[in-house]
Design a protein around this motif. Sequence first.
Motif, mmCIF file in Angstrom:
data_model
loop_
_atom_site.group_PDB
_atom_site.id
_atom_site.type_symbol
_atom_site.label_atom_id
_atom_site.label_comp_id
_atom_site.label_asym_id
_atom_site.label_seq_id
_atom_site.Cartn_x
_atom_site.Cartn_y
_atom_site.Cartn_z
ATOM 1 N N GLU A 1 0.834 -1.205 0.000
ATOM 2 C CA GLU A 1 0.000 0.000 0.000
ATOM 3 C C GLU A 1 0.868 1.254 0.000
ATOM 4 O O GLU A 1 0.582 2.223 -0.727
ATOM 5 C CB GLU A 1 -0.900 -0.021 1.234
ATOM 6 C CG GLU A 1 -1.799 1.191 1.366
ATOM 7 C CD GLU A 1 -2.563 1.198 2.663
ATOM 8 O OE1 GLU A 1 -3.786 1.407 2.602
ATOM 9 O OE2 GLU A 1 -1.948 1.011 3.734
ATOM 10 N N HIS B 1 2.792 6.290 -3.811
ATOM 11 C CA HIS B 1 3.718 7.255 -4.426
ATOM 12 C C HIS B 1 4.031 8.419 -3.494
ATOM 13 O O HIS B 1 3.930 9.583 -3.872
ATOM 14 C CB HIS B 1 3.173 7.765 -5.757
ATOM 15 C CG HIS B 1 2.921 6.672 -6.743
ATOM 16 N ND1 HIS B 1 3.929 5.929 -7.304
ATOM 17 C CD2 HIS B 1 1.757 6.178 -7.249
ATOM 18 C CE1 HIS B 1 3.410 5.026 -8.126
ATOM 19 N NE2 HIS B 1 2.088 5.146 -8.104
ATOM 20 N N ARG C 1 3.984 1.546 -1.095
ATOM 21 C CA ARG C 1 4.639 1.673 -2.408
ATOM 22 C C ARG C 1 3.684 2.211 -3.465
ATOM 23 O O ARG C 1 4.075 3.023 -4.294
ATOM 24 C CB ARG C 1 5.192 0.323 -2.853
ATOM 25 C CG ARG C 1 6.669 0.186 -2.593
ATOM 26 C CD ARG C 1 7.220 -1.096 -3.133
ATOM 27 N NE ARG C 1 7.276 -2.003 -1.978
ATOM 28 C CZ ARG C 1 6.753 -3.207 -1.917
ATOM 29 N NH1 ARG C 1 6.147 -3.727 -2.929
ATOM 30 N NH2 ARG C 1 6.839 -3.931 -0.839
ATOM 31 N N ARG C 2 2.450 1.747 -3.444
ATOM 32 C CA ARG C 2 1.468 2.190 -4.439
ATOM 33 C C ARG C 2 0.992 3.624 -4.222
ATOM 34 O O ARG C 2 0.432 4.223 -5.120
ATOM 35 C CB ARG C 2 0.259 1.255 -4.446
ATOM 36 C CG ARG C 2 0.535 -0.093 -5.082
ATOM 37 C CD ARG C 2 -0.731 -0.900 -5.250
ATOM 38 N NE ARG C 2 -1.436 -1.123 -3.992
ATOM 39 C CZ ARG C 2 -1.214 -2.125 -3.146
ATOM 40 N NH1 ARG C 2 -0.274 -3.006 -3.432
ATOM 41 N NH2 ARG C 2 -1.911 -2.252 -2.037
#
Length: 95
Positions: free
Chosen positions: A45, A50, A47-48
């Motif tokens: 989560e 940004h 990493r996604r």
Amino acid sequence: MSIPAPRQTSTLAVIALVAGILGWTLLPFLGSLGGIIFGHMARGEIRRSHGQLDGDGLAVTGLVLGWINVGLWIVGIIAFIMFFGGLAWLAAVNS
């Protein structure tokens, strides 16, 4: 000049840390599994997101606590089996 919004901490990362701690205290095996599962979910989560979510350290700590505890459980079970297997072997040999 605009001030950037502070990053939010991932809820899954907090849950992973709490579950990892519970794995060492109140819920020995289930808490560890929760720390591992939620830790991996939280890292994905984060990493996604940004850069919008923080808490990677919390997630990693939950993962480490979980994996160490599971490893110790496995070593303990193997030691238990070997100990009582050895006793059974000795009993069979001496009979």
